[in-house]
Design an enzyme around this catalytic site. Structure first.
Site, PDB file in Angstrom:
ATOM      1  N   CYS A 266       0.139   3.873   2.646  1.00 52.48           N
ATOM      2  CA  CYS A 266       0.617   3.416   3.968  1.00 52.48           C
ATOM      3  C   CYS A 266       2.094   3.737   4.134  1.00 52.48           C
ATOM      4  O   CYS A 266       2.518   4.245   5.171  1.00 52.48           O
ATOM      5  CB  CYS A 266       0.447   1.906   4.124  1.00 52.48           C
ATOM      6  SG  CYS A 266      -1.256   1.340   4.042  1.00 52.48           S
TER       7      CYS A 266
ATOM      8  N   CYS B 274       0.842  -1.205   0.000  1.00 52.26           N
ATOM      9  CA  CYS B 274       0.000   0.000   0.000  1.00 52.26           C
ATOM     10  C   CYS B 274       0.877   1.255   0.000  1.00 52.26           C
ATOM     11  O   CYS B 274       1.531   1.558   0.994  1.00 52.26           O
ATOM     12  CB  CYS B 274      -0.918  -0.069   1.226  1.00 52.26           C
ATOM     13  SG  CYS B 274      -1.594   1.488   1.802  1.00 52.26           S
TER      14      CYS B 274
END
Ligand code: ZN
Length: 144
Positions: free
Chosen positions: A72, A69
């Site tokens: 993230c 991600c």
């Protein structure tokens, strides 16, 4: 703030009783000597998640993230910064949803990053999407 607080060692899960006045002085676990309540995020896995979330007197914020991600990864430095800003009043933790799918599923994590705030083992709120350090700190302070 009470005179003592209970904090769970992320390494060996021992519950440590720490004088409130010493939270900021780099306490170590009485059992394994690992640092506890350090001003950076701790890693939660199936081995320590429940102990840290339910047995800590301090609120615990968990960042559910995944290695694939991009948001993230880009939020990681802001999260580190938020950990330092909220130290030693709130414990910041990270949980890799790809490695810990059972935890993510139990907590109904729909997307990453999602931050879930716990106090006394109970969920107090959650927000999804990458945030700045200032936004994380403000949201946590509103919810504890
Ligand atoms: Zn320990």
């Amino acid at each position: 703030m009470p005179d003592f607080i209970h904090a769970v060692c992320p390494q060996c899960r021992a519950v440590n009783r720490i004088q409130s006045g010493l939270l900021d002085s780099g306490p170590v676990c009485g059992k394994c000597r690992a640092p506890i309540l350090a001003p950076h995020p701790v890693t939660l896995t199936a081995a320590n998640f429940d102990a840290v979330v339910t047995k800590s007197d301090l609120p615990v914020l968990v960042d559910f993230w995944a290695p694939w991600c991009a948001p993230c990864r880009s939020m990681a430095p802001a999260y580190d910064q938020a950990a330092a800003m909220l130290h030693p009043r709130v414990i910041l933790a990270k949980c890799d949803t790809q490695a810990e799918q059972a935890i993510a599923s139990r907590l109904h994590i729909q997307g990453v990053p999602t931050m879930v705030l716990f106090a006394g083992g109970t969920e107090k709120g959650r927000i999804s999407g990458a945030r700045s350090a200032a936004d994380i700190v403000a949201w946590v302070r509103q919810n504890v």
